[in-house]
Design a protein around this motif. Structure first.
Motif, PDB file in Angstrom:
ATOM      1  N   HIS A  43      -4.586 -24.061  -1.033  1.00 20.12           N
ATOM      2  CA  HIS A  43      -3.529 -25.066  -0.929  1.00 20.12           C
ATOM      3  C   HIS A  43      -2.714 -25.092  -2.216  1.00 20.12           C
ATOM      4  O   HIS A  43      -3.251 -25.086  -3.315  1.00 20.12           O
ATOM      5  CB  HIS A  43      -4.128 -26.457  -0.693  1.00 20.12           C
ATOM      6  CG  HIS A  43      -4.890 -26.545   0.597  1.00 20.12           C
ATOM      7  ND1 HIS A  43      -4.290 -26.443   1.819  1.00 20.12           N
ATOM      8  CD2 HIS A  43      -6.220 -26.716   0.833  1.00 20.12           C
ATOM      9  CE1 HIS A  43      -5.190 -26.551   2.771  1.00 20.12           C
ATOM     10  NE2 HIS A  43      -6.379 -26.709   2.198  1.00 20.12           N
ATOM     11  N   CYS A  47       0.199 -28.931   1.949  1.00 24.21           N
ATOM     12  CA  CYS A  47      -0.976 -28.505   2.714  1.00 24.21           C
ATOM     13  C   CYS A  47      -0.705 -27.285   3.565  1.00 24.21           C
ATOM     14  O   CYS A  47      -1.518 -26.955   4.441  1.00 24.21           O
ATOM     15  CB  CYS A  47      -1.461 -29.653   3.604  1.00 24.21           C
ATOM     16  SG  CYS A  47      -0.187 -30.242   4.752  1.00 24.21           S
ATOM     17  N   SER A  48       0.409 -26.607   3.339  1.00 18.33           N
ATOM     18  CA  SER A  48       0.737 -25.427   4.125  1.00 18.33           C
ATOM     19  C   SER A  48       0.417 -24.155   3.341  1.00 18.33           C
ATOM     20  O   SER A  48       0.451 -24.135   2.112  1.00 18.33           O
ATOM     21  CB  SER A  48       2.216 -25.434   4.526  1.00 18.33           C
ATOM     22  OG  SER A  48       3.029 -25.368   3.364  1.00 18.33           O
ATOM     23  N   THR A  50       1.480 -20.065   3.366  1.00 19.18           N
ATOM     24  CA  THR A  50       2.440 -19.081   3.876  1.00 19.18           C
ATOM     25  C   THR A  50       1.788 -17.709   3.898  1.00 19.18           C
ATOM     26  O   THR A  50       1.299 -17.223   2.884  1.00 19.18           O
ATOM     27  CB  THR A  50       3.699 -19.046   3.009  1.00 19.18           C
ATOM     28  OG1 THR A  50       4.292 -20.353   2.977  1.00 19.18           O
ATOM     29  CG2 THR A  50       4.700 -18.054   3.566  1.00 19.18           C
ATOM     30  N   SER A 171       4.196 -29.127  10.296  1.00 18.92           N
ATOM     31  CA  SER A 171       4.615 -28.872   8.923  1.00 18.92           C
ATOM     32  C   SER A 171       3.424 -28.681   7.996  1.00 18.92           C
ATOM     33  O   SER A 171       3.585 -28.207   6.868  1.00 18.92           O
ATOM     34  CB  SER A 171       5.489 -30.031   8.431  1.00 18.92           C
ATOM     35  OG  SER A 171       4.747 -31.248   8.485  1.00 18.92           O
ATOM     36  N   CYS A 172       2.264 -29.070   8.424  1.00 18.36           N
ATOM     37  CA  CYS A 172       1.044 -28.892   7.634  1.00 18.36           C
ATOM     38  C   CYS A 172       0.146 -27.920   8.368  1.00 18.36           C
ATOM     39  O   CYS A 172      -0.422 -28.240   9.405  1.00 18.36           O
ATOM     40  CB  CYS A 172       0.332 -30.234   7.432  1.00 18.36           C
ATOM     41  SG  CYS A 172      -1.159 -30.114   6.410  1.00 18.36           S
ATOM     42  N   GLY A 173       0.037 -26.723   7.851  1.00 11.90           N
ATOM     43  CA  GLY A 173      -0.771 -25.726   8.530  1.00 11.90           C
ATOM     44  C   GLY A 173      -0.474 -24.341   8.005  1.00 11.90           C
ATOM     45  O   GLY A 173      -0.135 -24.148   6.834  1.00 11.90           O
ATOM     46  N   ILE A 175       1.791 -21.125   8.002  1.00  9.88           N
ATOM     47  CA  ILE A 175       3.155 -20.691   8.281  1.00  9.88           C
ATOM     48  C   ILE A 175       3.191 -19.172   8.260  1.00  9.88           C
ATOM     49  O   ILE A 175       2.852 -18.546   7.252  1.00  9.88           O
ATOM     50  CB  ILE A 175       4.140 -21.267   7.255  1.00  9.88           C
ATOM     51  CG1 ILE A 175       4.087 -22.796   7.273  1.00  9.88           C
ATOM     52  CG2 ILE A 175       5.556 -20.786   7.548  1.00  9.88           C
ATOM     53  CD1 ILE A 175       4.943 -23.441   6.208  1.00  9.88           C
ATOM     54  N   ASN A 208      10.004 -23.651  14.938  1.00 14.35           N
ATOM     55  CA  ASN A 208       8.836 -23.056  14.306  1.00 14.35           C
ATOM     56  C   ASN A 208       7.898 -22.413  15.309  1.00 14.35           C
ATOM     57  O   ASN A 208       6.732 -22.237  15.031  1.00 14.35           O
ATOM     58  CB  ASN A 208       8.063 -24.126  13.500  1.00 14.35           C
ATOM     59  CG  ASN A 208       7.581 -25.252  14.403  1.00 14.35           C
ATOM     60  OD1 ASN A 208       8.131 -25.492  15.458  1.00 14.35           O
ATOM     61  ND2 ASN A 208       6.544 -25.940  13.953  1.00 14.35           N
ATOM     62  N   TYR A 424       4.740 -32.492  14.119  1.00 11.62           N
ATOM     63  CA  TYR A 424       6.015 -31.911  13.713  1.00 11.62           C
ATOM     64  C   TYR A 424       7.151 -32.918  13.868  1.00 11.62           C
ATOM     65  O   TYR A 424       7.996 -33.101  12.994  1.00 11.62           O
ATOM     66  CB  TYR A 424       6.301 -30.658  14.555  1.00 11.62           C
ATOM     67  CG  TYR A 424       7.678 -30.088  14.347  1.00 11.62           C
ATOM     68  CD1 TYR A 424       8.701 -30.329  15.272  1.00 11.62           C
ATOM     69  CD2 TYR A 424       7.970 -29.329  13.226  1.00 11.62           C
ATOM     70  CE1 TYR A 424       9.961 -29.818  15.086  1.00 11.62           C
ATOM     71  CE2 TYR A 424       9.239 -28.815  13.031  1.00 11.62           C
ATOM     72  CZ  TYR A 424      10.223 -29.060  13.968  1.00 11.62           C
ATOM     73  OH  TYR A 424      11.466 -28.543  13.786  1.00 11.62           O
TER      74      TYR A 424
END
Length: 442
Positions: A43, A47-48, A50, A171-173, A175, A208, A424
């Motif tokens: 992290h 919390c995302s 990439t 948005s948290c996860g 990507i 997304n 989201y």
């Protein structure tokens, strides 16, 4: 003195650690990183995480036309940065090391529309660079359900979605950054299906949501040879069978054989093609029409054969021709007796001659009735032939028009989990509600 001795010992231990770090090789460095047990996601400020997909290799293994299920093999090469795996030059001079794939965190890919999925690491080790970049590859064996419009089967082309994503689309996860293109590997032919193209498609309903759009088409040669061509030839043979005489039963035997042969092809179609989709294939209606036409033609032929023997089509009534034949048979016997018996007087001779005249008149009347029935049946047979020919021509025209118009559109399949939209919309679309104290209390 004791304090000075402890300080000197501490400096000695620290100096030995620096010397050990400078002399640490790749294996030593790998064991050092493994000892950290970095199995959780790296992290950053949020919390995302990439993950960049550097390349995707796609291969269609098979396609089940009856169940509308596609099996494929996808190799995904990924790269991400994990600061906990980085080291500086003071720790080791190694620029890259190999770590076991089960000793560090790796992204978990999921498929929203998968029926069955098997994930296998391409290699048992992952490559870790000095700056913390990790290079990893996995192989996905995927089975997905497709909703391809089979209305114009076997002249079909359609798209099948393979929704490869991270563990969350909010948005948290996780990507995922997809590449610009996809490489197709293996054979493009999967049975009767051909993989035309594979491309990355952005979902129009969500920014997304990205998926692989696989364009498939059918090679129509096999279906045309095994289904369409035999059905057309059987229908042609049914029309040609009207050239056979109604008398004798040869036409009826041929028509029964055609019906039985067509039933065999109907069983083959039901075993090969599904009829439970929202747009049932047009070939099902084609086979239904052909079967009804063949059976109706067979019934008409049987009725015409019956009319040539009698003027009634009801089997419960005794044939008038049989009664006439029996009567004529008795008259014929009487005529024979008269011919062989000597006449004793003039009256007897006149009676015998009258019986002979009546017999000949009955025979002539029977021939006229038979000729009249045959002429009527022939005219009716020609009318039936023209009727079936007209129906077949109209049917061909309707089929051509229907196949050229898009009258059946299947429903769009929902491949995304609705729970993914929840956070989201709260975080992106309605941030004021997401940050509300009342929502947090709830």
């Amino acid at each position: 003195m004791l304090l000075r001795h402890r300080i000197s010992l501490l400096f000695l231990i620290l100096s030995n650690l620096f010397v050990l770090a400078d002399s640490c090789d790749s294996r030593c460095l790998a064991n050092y990183i493994i000892a950290k047990k970095l199995i959780s996601a790296p992290h950053g400020n949020n919390c995302s995480v990439t993950v960049k997909i550097t390349s995707v290799q796609y291969e269609t293994l098979s396609f089940d036309t009856k169940n509308m299920q596609m099996n494929s093999r996808v190799k995904v090469n990924m790269m991400w940065n994990d600061p906990g795996l980085a080291w500086d030059i003071n720790t080791s001079n190694a620029t890259a090391i190999m770590l076991p794939v089960d000793k560090i965190w790796t992204p978990g890919l999921i498929l929203d529309n998968a029926i069955d999925i098997t994930v296998q690491p391409y290699k048992s080790d992952v490559l870790v660079l000095r700056n913390g970049n990790v290079d990893h590859a996995v192989i996905l064996f995927i089975a997905v359900s497709c909703e391809i419009n089979l209305f114009t089967y076997p002249f079909v082309i359609g798209d099948c979605a393979v929704a490869i994503n991270g563990w969350s689309q909010s948005s948290c996860g996780l990507i995922l950054l997809y590449p610009n293109n996809i490489t197709m590997t293996g054979s493009e032919q999967s049975g009767e299906w051909l993989t035309e193209n594979v491309e990355i498609t952005q979902d129009s309903e969500s920014q997304n949501h990205t998926y692989l759009s696989v364009t498939l088409s059918i090679n129509p040669f096999s279906a045309v040879v095994t289904l369409i061509l035999p059905s057309a030839l059987i229908m042609l043979a049914d029309l040609v069978s009207f050239a056979l005489p109604v008398q004798g039963g040869e036409r009826n035997n041929l028509k029964v054989t055609l019906v039985l042969s067509f039933t065999m092809f109907l069983v083959i179609l039901n075993d090969h093609l599904s009829s439970g989709t929202s747009c049932s294939p047009l070939i099902h209606y084609h086979f239904c029409f052909c079967l009804v036409s063949l059976v109706l033609s067979m019934v008409v032929s049987i009725v015409l054969t019956r009319l040539t023997l009698d003027d009634s089509i009801l089997p419960c009534k005794r044939s008038k021709n049989i009664k006439t034949q029996n009567a004529n048979l008795g008259q014929h016997e009487d005529a024979g007796v008269i011919a062989t018996t000597k006449s004793t007087d003039l009256a007897s001779e006149v009676a015998s001659l009258q019986k002979i005249v009546n017999f000949l008149e009955n025979m002539d009347q029977k021939g006229q009735v038979a000729n009249s029935n045959e002429a009527f049946v022939d005219r009716l047979d020609k009318i039936c032939f023209c009727f079936f020919l007209f129906i077949d021509i109209i049917y061909i025209i309707i089929v051509v028009i229907v196949t050229r118009t898009d009258i059946c559109k299947p429903k769009k399949m929902i491949i995304w989990d609705k729970d993914d939209y929840y956070y989201y919309y709260l975080d992106v679309v309605f941030p004021e509600y997401f940050n509300n104290d009342t929502f947090n209390e709830d």
